[in-house]
Write an enzyme that holds these catalytic residues in place. Structure first.
Site, PDB file in Angstrom:
ATOM      1  N   ASN A   1      -4.436  -9.255  -3.457  1.00  0.00           N
ATOM      2  CA  ASN A   1      -2.978  -9.570  -3.076  1.00  0.00           C
ATOM      3  C   ASN A   1      -2.902 -10.746  -2.044  1.00  0.00           C
ATOM      4  OD1 ASN A   1      -0.599  -8.428  -4.001  1.00  0.00           O
ATOM      5  ND2 ASN A   1      -1.194  -6.369  -2.830  1.00  0.00           N
TER       6      ASN A   1
ATOM      7  N   THR B   1      -4.414  -7.939 -13.549  1.00  0.00           N
ATOM      8  CA  THR B   1      -2.841  -7.934 -14.451  1.00  0.00           C
ATOM      9  C   THR B   1      -2.662  -9.270 -14.927  1.00  0.00           C
ATOM     10  OG1 THR B   1      -1.933  -8.331 -12.085  1.00  0.00           O
ATOM     11  CG2 THR B   1      -2.060  -6.149 -12.880  1.00  0.00           C
TER      12      THR B   1
ATOM     13  N   TYR C   1       9.971 -13.052   3.909  1.00  0.00           N
ATOM     14  CA  TYR C   1       9.325 -11.862   5.107  1.00  0.00           C
ATOM     15  C   TYR C   1       9.869 -12.155   6.592  1.00  0.00           C
ATOM     16  CZ  TYR C   1       6.416 -10.709   1.028  1.00  0.00           C
ATOM     17  OH  TYR C   1       5.802 -10.378  -0.068  1.00  0.00           O
TER      18      TYR C   1
ATOM     19  N   GLU D   1       0.939  -1.040  -0.081  1.00  0.00           N
ATOM     20  CA  GLU D   1       0.017   0.029   0.171  1.00  0.00           C
ATOM     21  C   GLU D   1       0.790   1.288  -0.167  1.00  0.00           C
ATOM     22  OE1 GLU D   1       0.318  -2.187   2.532  1.00  0.00           O
ATOM     23  OE2 GLU D   1      -1.356  -3.653   1.788  1.00  0.00           O
TER      24      GLU D   1
ATOM     25  N   GLY E   1       3.045 -13.134 -17.998  1.00  0.00           N
ATOM     26  CA  GLY E   1       3.568 -14.257 -18.481  1.00  0.00           C
ATOM     27  C   GLY E   1       5.111 -14.417 -18.087  1.00  0.00           C
TER      28      GLY E   1
ATOM     29  N   ASP F   1       1.627  -3.570  -7.652  1.00  0.00           N
ATOM     30  CA  ASP F   1       1.120  -2.145  -6.779  1.00  0.00           C
ATOM     31  C   ASP F   1       1.063  -1.046  -7.958  1.00  0.00           C
ATOM     32  OD1 ASP F   1       1.049  -3.672  -4.462  1.00  0.00           O
ATOM     33  OD2 ASP F   1       3.218  -3.558  -4.030  1.00  0.00           O
TER      34      ASP F   1
END
Lengths: 340, 340, 340, 340, 340, 340
Positions: C167, C241, C104, C36, C244, C281
């Site tokens: 997401n 979106t 993460y 965000e 490929g 994003d």
């Protein structure tokens, strides 16, 4: 040994590392470059005795530029000192669909404020076989057209071959100014070099059937451009580089050489680009080297195209390759196999 | 756990950053590498107990090389100390039509001056299942052929599988010397590994219908080469890597494994290269791992090809990938989608 | 001027330089990013008044994140302070067949431990025209679903357009958890954005005829996905979106926008990637900008696709491009020719 | 060979380069460190067989930490895997009057959430001669006091010497908590190590006549502190490091060792600091090495002080010096003359 | 203009950045250096026409060394090509009590294997006013003593002033070998330069009352050393540099010049060191420049001491300062105030 | 909150890394700086609402400068756009006896060519409590004296306190020009700030008994200077910074504040310098902050001196410290002990 003289500007060049945008960069790579200085370094790397002529301020930055020229074997004895500043330019490297961006900060540079008395062309051109300048040089400042004229007239007097890369820069002058000034200088030029846009920008001579943005290039169109240029100014040779921009990373690259009668096209290279700035200059240097060494036209354009193909794989403006390396590519080995 | 022993040289490797030429570089990346050390690190990364054997001088640089091996889990207890210097080599990364350049400075290195007494093979090979060396090892110095012979004879005695990557290096010896020495060692070799040029360089066995510079490679030709090698020396298996050099940035890469009867070809990968040095070594390591773990021939060659495909995407010589990562690619996911 | 508000997390991002693997790196690039926050910076670069809302610890690292937002013009007045830590994430850049890897370390971050009382949405949303969050936000911690619900309810009350990028992140919650929570929030969302996998992961809505690993993508399948999403939740618009993945270096990229009746597909770009993290994003930001400025659907999806195409050429997560740069590409110039 | 076991945490350490503040940094140096890991590496560099015990998550960052330990010869076989995260810490280097700043992000790390069942001390301590931990270890998490207690009890049973560096960290626990927990562990400790503040922070035992900010340190005061510690807990030896902070760049550094009867003071060094983090740990390691090798007290404190003096000249936490290098300084050559 | 000739070795120099130890470094700074090359560059920076004579291999690394010399204006026409390798050396920078460490890898370098026929001294020395070599040159290889002898004999014949810096290197030869060889060369030397240890190492001539490790230096002792040297070999002048090593960061630095009658001591500088390697060479260059320009002895030693003081503040071996900068310091401004 | 306005120039600043001389550098650090911009950033870091006023060209480099200001919280709404170029300056860091070197390339910058109509002072100064400029601002170009005059007259009208740092720059104008112009502006100035040379350079008012090169500074002399300045122009306060340059690395630093009656001297700091450029500006900012917050004179000069002491430990021009950090030092803790 044959001696070449190049006249123009050398600037500091700053670029963020890799693909960083200006606003992301805490550090910049610093190098030294300029259309005519690039040619001089390339010629020296090919083994020619080469002298670079310009005007520089007396400070440590200009001294760095001179040291860089000396490092690659360029003679710097005819550089004149004075004036306020070393020109600078900033490059942000593009990638894929994002174009590279060049910001010039060359206004008010020492050479842009040079006056005719600064350069003693009789002395400078002594013993020279070749004189090279580009369309940037007369565009730099008020007195530069006159200085260029004195240089090419002296060269002609001495039977020195003169080459000029049209190199139109819209930030330096308008198409009209360029057309007028260049038309006065062209009669003294033997070898005219241009990219796929210059002839149109400077003299309004356009290639048909070509769409630069699509990467499509018309061979016939450029033969016609060369012919028109030759007819108008009486050049002995006209060379045109042909770039097909597929993206900021991948370009097609080739060239043609017109000798007044026939056109010779080089092989076309598909290049994965490291740094494309200075590509045209490396072509000019390759051509000068080949013609000074009496290569036939087909060989000359191949040598120049191969030399400049290699430039695209080298960081910064200077083309740091040897004649051997150009020959290897020109003779067909572009496989990039490791050399141990 | 099975234990592998690799014998050869580890050198310091210096390369300018990115695509800089030597003369542009103020800094170099320093890493440690060598054909057989690369295999050892790769095997250790796959989880094998692996020992690297060499001779090194007693100085801080050699200590760095040893620490790097230990970092990746390679055992360094059988390294012998003495002699003058750590070999060095210099790599300049090429791009597009400009080839990468390797300058060796390995002459007079400690291992090149080793003598048979330096290595107690009985002790070194204790508990080993596999012994690997390359055609570089016997080429390093006067006594190296004899040392290699002692090693492979001891290995044979103990029923240890022996693999050799032919790895011809023209700076180390002539084709004739290589042919003579290697012919004496081959009878003790079980698995022979070669790239598309080695068999011709060392034993004069050529593949027909292949033009390396054009990137064209003939499957049939290489089957014939493998067969000839197998017939001459009685190898149990012959593996050949097949590289199609499209440019310094893009290569086709695959391999075949011949088991005396049939040839198994791996998938062919189109690789956008990060660093291709060490590519062959990573194939050898993949093959050794697969054969030691009793993969069938078709799976073994796929594992080895996938492992070495990944190596091309990794900086410096060592192949820093896990068995899981090789499996993912081998099983078909080469999409490069981000793994979160 | 119209004002947009984005709500979610900003983290420190660390990645080894170039293509180095984690274990090879002595240094890391540090930047600041988050789904965000990336949208907020992109909107501010397009000239919108944009506010980013989150919770951060009171330490120097969080202060760096805030300064980076301010540098790009994002308002940071509604950021709340407290809690233990700034989330971090680590990126290892892949190449060719080797995928990029994201680790993460965002668990226990300040925002993940936020409680409803931390945010006064009446005050935060005053004067706003648009509110954006993603499927990451409610997944961050125990109270985040409730906080998100309060935000979108308040937005709806005030007639603020709400967009949500689905997401899905498998490390944060299961598909079941995501499905349940997101289904409660979707009724308040006007514009739903998803990539080619999200709808299936979160709501079990799959596109037929598509094999993500092969790079093949079915237009018809995604129209159906958009239609199903719209029917289930009543979105005004659904954007998807379409990536490929040819390799870690080369992707095809495009998008479609469904307005409840018709589907509009953007041009498809073949991208040579610099950094693909943040690509989605940047699409969301492009779409928000275009819709806030009343672009027609076909223009909106082209703007968003061009904006996000350019993001792939920029290091780190933020999309540092201007409206002019997006327009140039959207209008057809993707040649990457140098801009002087 | 004698074997030492160290128990505690290893973290990732990030610091901006040089003297940059966090907000100026685009890149960070990444290394791996932790009070007890630092001691382990130092001991391994001195040639001791050393094992480091901790709990780590199963990800690539933790793998980097393990590789770094292995690089320096530390055994990593007793590391336990599980939990959420690798602890991190951030260092901003100070200069002159500006202090260095450390931000810890170690909360919720894997080892902080370890439980007694994770560690099988019987197995871990087999064959060990020395066990070392610090006051940080029991402060890390809920179960760590109990785990430490089990470790030192098992050590005592086996006749293993136990050392503890008090190392009070105010971010981890209060003085009261520290005092209570440490008091339970101290009876099992043979060698207690502290800096000039620890005894006061943990046990309320203060040195008179000392003003830390002024750089003034009282020998008598610290003898009294050591004596009080010894009397309260029955330590065999108490060592106290004495730092006089003249500025962030220049420190006075020395130490004393109290053997229950007499105090031995080392030489005092005036150090121009490269990186002072890990200075105390390098002292502990020097002391452990010296005592394990039966140095007399005066020699032991000199060895430890010299070792830790050298640490201050080395980047990052690990003390990368050999016994020879320590001896050279200990025997009086601190002239820094180039060694060729 | 006066012309100076320097004869010796130029090597590649690699050092980790900052204060990193070898084992911590992933990158190295690369520069080019050598006792006599350092003098040549310094002289060229002072504006003298200077030629550097050596033997180099024909590879890209040697070409880098040559380019670096040319960059600073040194003539490279008399460099001879052949042999195996460019010598290398490695520097690890010390700090405070930790000494800098130099590892030489110069054995088997091209110049070390030079033979008398390689150098045509008649041609090389034409037009020269000064010839400089150091005690390193004859120590490099078997034929070097003879080559040096031929050089100095030819110099003497031509009335060229000869200077020699004793520069004893214990890795290259024993004190006995040095003593024998140097004694044969000294009769041709006019100006002898030594540091505070050389005379003792090479000729057994010791200064009384001096303790190098303590930083204490006796003026009287060194006057006596100079006198002894002069008496033994008939030097016109003897110069001795006096270094007081307080630590790796801080040195006292001064010099004396003895003219056969009187001793002249320079000011003593307290230097905070950036890079002290090459300090002695910069003194030699300063002295040569001053004497060639007929400075009085007191001024000559001040110029040389100031020049070499400044060298300690410059990275790598070369002394990159101008005569103006030396004069400013020599005339008393060592305040380091910013020059705008 | 109180609002401050600073008027002057912001430039790009380029410096080689570490102690490299210009000719050694392949990369430069790029930052943004300028006397008045430095003050603005410092004030914003102290928490004041601060606006920076200047004229900048419309290009990406100027945009970087603006982003940097915004990053640190400075308001940039009153910046005017137009003209040719962003001024640049180059810094080479000195060490020990080698001074730092600054090369300005600010001629022809946008602000230097500003005209009175560019700035609407009524609007700019609305709501301001303080206006700051330096002696550099009126020296920049033809119209700048007039622009400054309009600014200070408008400030006076509105009762805004005006401060001016005399900041004489010999490259911008002569002492005579400076004297004349500054004398016209001074009557509107309330707080005059100068370093130990400015008063002499601009107004010919000299301190007796002071030798700047020796580092000796006379307290009495500077009291007299302050008194003379106050008497001539009627300043409410005069502050003078006192620098004792021991070397490029080590300075003494303190200041005095004269309130028309009494002189208050700050503590004197001995500083080991990281980057001393911007030191004076950080003092001005500290003083403005303190006076705006009604500190007593003795406290104000201590705060300003401590703030600027800390600046010397920070890279580049901006003083990135908080009020808390200044207070810690001001209250006596300059020990540089690590803060955890």
């Amino acid at each position: 040994m044959k001696r070449a003289v190049c006249f123009g500007e050398i600037m500091g060049r700053l670029n963020p590392e890799g693909y960083l945008r200006f606003s992301q960069a805490n550090t910049c790579e610093i190098s030294y470059a300029g259309g005519e200085a690039n040619v001089a370094v390339s010629l020296a790397n090919f083994g020619l005795e080469t002298s670079f002529v310009t005007k520089l301020p007396q400070n440590d930055l200009a001294a760095c530029a001179v040291r860089e020229l000396r490092k690659y074997g360029v003679q710097t004895d005819h550089i004149v000192y004075g004036g306020d500043r070393l020109g600078m330019y900033y490059v942000e490297r593009g990638a894929s669909q994002r174009p590279s961006k060049v910001i010039y900060d060359r206004k008010y540079s020492s050479v842009s404020q040079a006056v005719p008395q600064d350069f003693d062309w009789k002395n400078i051109l002594q013993g020279a076989s070749w004189f090279h300048f580009t369309g940037i040089t007369p565009a730099l400042g008020e007195h530069l057209p006159e200085i260029c004229l004195q240089a090419v007239q002296e060269a002609q007097k001495r039977g020195i071959t003169v080459s000029c890369d049209l190199n139109y820069r819209k930030n330096l002058w308008s198409r009209e100014q360029a057309g007028t000034v260049m038309a006065q200088l062209m009669p003294y030029v033997d070898v005219c070099i241009a990219n796929e846009e210059d002839a149109a920008d400077v003299f309004g001579i356009k290639a048909g059937n070509t769409d630069l943005l699509s990467g499509h290039i018309s061979r016939e169109g450029y033969q016609q451009v060369a012919k028109s240029l030759q007819e108008r100014f009486g050049f002995k040779k006209v060379a045109i580089t042909l770039r097909g921009s597929l993206s900021a990373n991948d370009n097609r690259w080739g060239a043609m050489l017109f000798d007044g009668g026939q056109s010779y096209f080089s092989k076309e290279y598909l290049i994965h680009i490291v740094d494309r700035v200075g590509g045209g200059d490396s072509f000019a240097a390759g051509l000068i080297y080949a013609l000074l060494n009496n290569y036939a036209c087909d060989q000359a354009v191949e040598f120049a195209a191969a030399a400049s193909c290699l430039k695209h794989t080298i960081e910064h403006d200077f083309n740091l390759v040897t004649v051997d390396e150009v020959n290897t590519l020109m003779q067909g080995d572009g496989s990039g196999r490791v050399q141990r």
